[in-house]
Enzyme design. Structure first.
Site, PDB file in Angstrom:
ATOM      1  N   SER A  55     -10.333  -0.582   6.680  1.00  0.00           N
ATOM      2  CA  SER A  55      -9.708  -0.492   5.355  1.00  0.00           C
ATOM      3  C   SER A  55      -9.006  -1.757   4.886  1.00  0.00           C
ATOM      4  O   SER A  55      -8.528  -1.807   3.753  1.00  0.00           O
ATOM      5  CB  SER A  55      -8.702   0.669   5.336  1.00  0.00           C
ATOM      6  OG  SER A  55      -9.349   1.888   5.557  1.00  0.00           O
ATOM      7  N   SER A  80      -9.441   2.187   2.010  1.00  0.00           N
ATOM      8  CA  SER A  80      -8.209   2.840   1.574  1.00  0.00           C
ATOM      9  C   SER A  80      -7.146   1.858   1.110  1.00  0.00           C
ATOM     10  O   SER A  80      -6.195   2.241   0.436  1.00  0.00           O
ATOM     11  CB  SER A  80      -7.655   3.726   2.693  1.00  0.00           C
ATOM     12  OG  SER A  80      -7.185   2.957   3.778  1.00  0.00           O
ATOM     13  N   LYS A 138       0.837  -1.204   0.000  1.00  0.00           N
ATOM     14  CA  LYS A 138       0.000   0.000   0.000  1.00  0.00           C
ATOM     15  C   LYS A 138       0.871   1.254   0.000  1.00  0.00           C
ATOM     16  O   LYS A 138       1.855   1.346   0.743  1.00  0.00           O
ATOM     17  CB  LYS A 138      -0.911  -0.027   1.227  1.00  0.00           C
ATOM     18  CG  LYS A 138      -1.894   1.125   1.316  1.00  0.00           C
ATOM     19  CD  LYS A 138      -2.817   0.932   2.504  1.00  0.00           C
ATOM     20  CE  LYS A 138      -3.828   2.055   2.647  1.00  0.00           C
ATOM     21  NZ  LYS A 138      -4.764   1.819   3.770  1.00  0.00           N
TER      22      LYS A 138
END
Length: 448
Positions: A179, A155, A80
């Site tokens: 998330s 996210s 990420k």
């Protein structure tokens, strides 16, 4: 029978082939890159990917003698884009950090590289992993691989979409509310939020000091265990060597986490009901519970803490480039909710008092079963409600999204399996057996 293309392998399956010499890391990486080339225009899961860098590192790994290879040798991992990587930009989906490339690895990346992992690229995120709208400041939005008109989740959408689409076997996300778990449900994969602070968060942008947790994605429980072992997560009580047995076990079924939570959609309601039916059919006892009223304001307190933490977390960017920030982040810094410091202290203290009570409740059962998301992934770029994921983040408890169910449109829906704090390895042992049942009999099958 023709063997599966390498990109279809889980990390554990690929490792077995590296060990017996039937597959090289370079060939494996080439297969994954070909998959991404064919599918990235659909999923848009990557914020940064350099095929040359990937193949160069793969060749280096192939040159390491077998006796010197690490426990994650050759395992491809998408990261990420809020987690620092020394050889790739870390951009937080913010124009403030576009093409920014700190020359340092986050602690999690240092650990993974030292154990032989192939850090593949950076996956998309919402702005600073703190907004509810998919990646948008540049390029197209990340899509759900099972229906590109729908969101891939919170996210950590990029990692969830990439793993769900077989572009990498493992992805790293983060979770502040939901998330990691929500994208796990939407993309039909395993997703784990470990116990809070069990894995170092040094070197990643933190929204909330007391909530942010590294998230783990995979398509098998065995791959999640590879990661827990690498990060040296050890339970106080050794996990028995024999498999967990569903027959005779007692589960809690949490249909609504607290009295104030929203009603689940039809797909999630059906999935949770079917999960209970399957466990009972395999000999378990399932007791339906709702958290008592003393937990009623958990979500309110959760959001109050986020508001206060956001005032601190986003002040640097606000100071230098307020006009380039999403309005919700500006609102945190400017305290538009008008929370006092006394409000924040009350929220801290009330949540802290709840945690041992939830641990005590969890200790009465093999695990707590509950919803992972309101329903199937919604259409559009909004990443969906995190309401059902929030309790386990607020309570610092480990939770795994187990796939296997489907909604009214045939899209994947997962179910959360939860244990008390620092029982992460135990939870995986439970999920190993529960996952076999849910994936085998839940009704959703991966078709790609």
């Amino acid at each position: 029978m023709t063997p599966p293309e390498p990109f279809r392998l889980t990390a554990s399956e690929a490792q077995a082939k590296f060990k017996d010499g039937s597959l090289t890391v370079e060939t494996y990486a080439q297969s994954l890159l070909s998959r991404i080339k064919a599918r990235d225009s659909v999923t848009n899961a990557w914020a940064y990917l350099s095929p040359d860098l990937v193949l160069s590192r793969a060749r280096e790994l192939d040159q390491i003698p077998p006796e010197k290879r690490g426990p994650l040798h050759g395992v491809a991992i998408g990261v990420k884009d809020v987690i620092l990587t020394k050889d790739m930009p870390t951009q937080h989906n913010s124009p403030i950090y576009e093409d920014d490339a700190p020359k340092i690895d986050a602690a999690s990346i240092m650990t993974l590289r030292a154990n032989g992992a192939l850090i593949f690229g950076k996956t998309t995120t919402t702005e600073f992993a703190a907004t509810s709208v998919g990646p948008s400041h540049k390029g197209p939005k990340t899509a759900n691989p099972h229906d590109p008109t729908r969101t891939a989740g919170g996210s950590s959408a990029g990692s969830g979409s990439a793993v769900g689409d077989l572009q990498v076997p493992i992805g790293l996300g983060t979770q502040t509310v939901g998330s990691t778990i929500r994208p796990g449900s939407f993309n039909g994969i395993y997703a784990m939020k470990p116990t809070w602070n069990a894995i170092s968060r040094e070197g990643q942008k933190l929204y909330s000091l007391i909530f942010d947790t590294l998230g783990l994605y995979s398509r098998s429980v065995a791959d999640l265990k590879l990661l827990l072992d690498t990060f040296q997560l050890v339970d106080d009580e050794p996990v028995p060597s024999e498999p967990f047995t569903i027959k005779g076990a007692k589960f809690a079924l949490l249909t609504l986490p607290t009295p104030e939570w929203p009603e689940p959609g039809p797909g999630t309601a059906s999935a949770v009901t079917k999960a209970a039916e399957l466990l009972r059919a395999h000999g378990a006892t399932v007791e339906e519970i709702t958290l008592p009223d003393e937990f009623r304001q958990m979500y309110k307190y959760h959001l109050q803490v986020l508001s206060g933490d956001g005032r601190v977390a986003f002040l640097p960017e606000y100071t230098i480039a307020k006009d380039l920030m999403h309005e919700s982040l500006v609102g945190h810094v400017e305290n538009v909710a008008n929370h006092t410091r006394r409000d924040q202290l009350k929220a801290f203290d009330e949540l802290a008092a709840m945690r041992p009570k939830l641990d005590a409740l969890a200790s009465k059962y093999a695990a707590i079963i509950g919803p992972s998301a309101i329903d199937e992934a919604p259409v559009g770029s909004n990443t969906g409600s995190a309401a059902f994921c929030g309790p386990w983040t607020a309570m610092h408890m480990p939770v795994v999204n187990v796939p296997g169910f489907k909604g009214e449109n045939g899209l994947p829906i997962g179910v959360s399996v939860v244990a008390g704090r620092y029982r992460d390895q135990y939870l995986l042992r439970v999920c190993e057996e529960v996952g076999k049942v849910f994936e085998g009999e839940g009704g959703w099958k991966r078709e790609m």
